[in-house]
Design a protein around this motif. Structure first.
Motif: not given
Length: 512
Positions: A95-110
């Motif tokens: 789900s981090s990939s979709e946030l990155i794709r749509f909103v940008g910013g760092p990966s927050v999942g881990d």
């Protein structure tokens, strides 16, 4: 063949032993990723806070006279150690990939995964349990159902809000609604946000970053709401509001082939072929220090990228079904580097807090279990991190907990290859000419591994990295075998460390 060493490893030559220096720093810094190292969180908490129970307890709920040992559990307890988890922000899967794709910013999942794991277990507090359930909740895998479920959460109609106090609920909702407004604003049908499988905790951290303008502040807000104790910190390896990606160069010496894997998912758990073959790949991509790196590329990180692989939805990928690296047997990863959204190699700055902890407070560095090239190395190749690990006078022990099973990234590697990869990551950006030197004990002083002698199943034994104890100890690296236990079924069956013995071994190493 792996030989069994003493379970009481001795100190390297010239290393101070004992605990006579009461004023020495007592911080433990753990380099790890998300999922794999989560299984060791209780273990690290018990090492950092010896008098605490298995699950960490907020200091606010502990009396000065409460203890399960011989000492009170207060913040000034002489055995108390600061515990830091250093986690990369380069994951572009789930789900981090979709946030990155749509909103940008760092990966927050881990980051979210570790924070949720650290929420105190308090059997008397229904709110604490409800917060854990909320932040680890994932929406339905069906996009339509997921969108409806998300609406129920942000509109306060979801049962997930049960037992969460009104003030905390409204604070969390306000953060989630900031993200929701951003998603609505950016929607340009048919390009809309896919809520399938989205993590509420990931959504909260992203919304908090948008609210405060600071990823670090977003992490603090979640810590404060969940009452995570101050003696444990989760630090992103890079403190940035921008997206950071990694690439890996692979080489197959038998076939004379080279290539590049772009993006963390392509390196560790690809859902489709992502390798760039050696034709057209600049030779200096594979070299050590020969690339003209961009020293600080934060401004470009927020711009639309031209690499399709970095704009792909990676919502679905398997962590169990692992295909081999390109070209199959004989292929190995040679090095890992950061790239901007156009594929150029860059050298991001490490989080200043990470460097401060290493230089001023850390006594022991631990490289935890997890994916070597996507969970550990991305933190080590950042500016000044390797130098701090190698040269900080206060760091007495540097311990590698060896994976009990080889994965796609490390298939065919032995323990020496793991240590060499860590050495290369620490020195390559500063002293590329030293990559082939055998001064590994400057970054790894102790190796902890599962004793293969007590593994009965030949298949599992074959999946474990081989440990040449005599060779490593000649290099000054002390080896400590630990008992393991078999877990899982079928292809997922593997050896896992016996937690009590691993804790005792680590404590013995740390307290020498």
């Amino acid at each position: 063949m792996a030989s069994k060493a003493s379970s009481h490893p001795s100190s390297p030559p010239g290393e101070t032993t004992g605990n006579s220096d009461s004023s020495r720093r007592q911080g433990i810094t753990v380099f790890s990723g998300g999922t794999a190292a989560n299984s060791l969180v209780d273990l690290f908490n018990r090492i950092a806070r010896p008098s605490s129970p298995r699950s960490i307890t907020p200091t606010s709920s502990v009396s000065k006279n409460d203890s399960d040992g011989d000492h009170p559990q207060d913040e000034n307890h002489p055995q108390q150690r600061q515990l830091n988890y250093i986690i990369p922000i380069s994951d572009n899967g789930g789900s981090s990939s979709e946030l990155i794709r749509f909103v940008g910013g760092p990966s927050v999942g881990d980051i979210r995964s570790r924070l949720v794991r650290l929420i105190p277990s308090n059997l008397t507090s229904r709110e604490t349990s409800a917060l854990r359930v909320l932040f680890e909740h994932r929406l339905s895998p069906d996009p339509i159902k997921a969108r409806g479920e998300w609406a129920e959460i942000v509109e306060s109609r979801s049962l997930l809000w049960a037992y969460i106090s009104g003030e905390k609920k409204e604070l969390i909702r306000s953060v989630l609604n900031i993200l929701n407004a951003e998603i609505v604003k950016r929607a340009r049908p048919p390009n809309v946000f896919n809520f399938a499988g989205a993590s509420v905790g990931n959504m909260f951290l992203t919304g908090a970053r948008l609210l405060t303008g600071s990823f670090e502040a977003g992490i603090y807000l979640l810590r404060m709401i969940c009452e995570i104790p101050s003696w444990v910190r989760v630090l992103p390896a890079v403190n940035s509001n921008h997206t950071h990606h990694i690439s890996a160069g692979w080489v197959n010496g038998e076939k004379g082939r080279r290539g590049v894997l772009t993006g963390q998912v392509a390196i560790s758990h690809p859902s489709e072929p992502t390798s760039i073959p050696d034709e057209g790949v600049p030779v200096n991509f594979m070299g050590g220090g020969g690339v003209a790196r961009l020293e600080d590329d934060d401004d470009e990180q927020g711009m639309p990228g031209s690499l399709p692989v970095l704009r792909r939805q990676n919502l679905k990928f398997s962590k169990e079904e692992e295909e081999d690296l390109p070209e199959g047997k004989g292929t190995r990863i040679e090095r890992v580097w950061y790239i901007n959204l156009y594929g150029h190699e860059i050298m991001p700055k490490a989080n200043p807090e990470v460097l401060r902890e290493l230089r001023e407070r850390t006594e022991v560095v631990v490289y935890s279990v997890g994916s070597l090239y996507t969970s550990i190395v991305p933190s080590l190749i950042l500016k000044e991190v390797g130098q701090a690990i190698e040269t900080a006078e206060g760091i007495r022990k540097k311990v590698l907990i060896l994976n009990s099973k080889l994965d796609r990234e490390t298939r065919g590697m032995d323990a020496s290859a793991f240590i060499k990869a860590i050495w290369r990551a620490c020195v390559e950006s500063r002293r590329p000419e030293d990559v082939e030197k055998m001064e590994w004990k400057r970054v790894v002083t102790h190796l902890v591994y599962i004793d293969p002698g007590q593994v009965e199943e030949e298949r599992m034994k074959g999946d474990m990295p081989r440990v040449d104890v005599e060779y490593l100890e000649r290099l000054g690296i002390r080896c400590a075998p630990v008992q393991g236990k078999a877990v899982g079924e079928g292809k997922a069956r593997m050896m896992r460390y016996d937690e009590d013995e691993l804790r005792e071994t680590l404590e013995r190493i740390i307290n020498m």
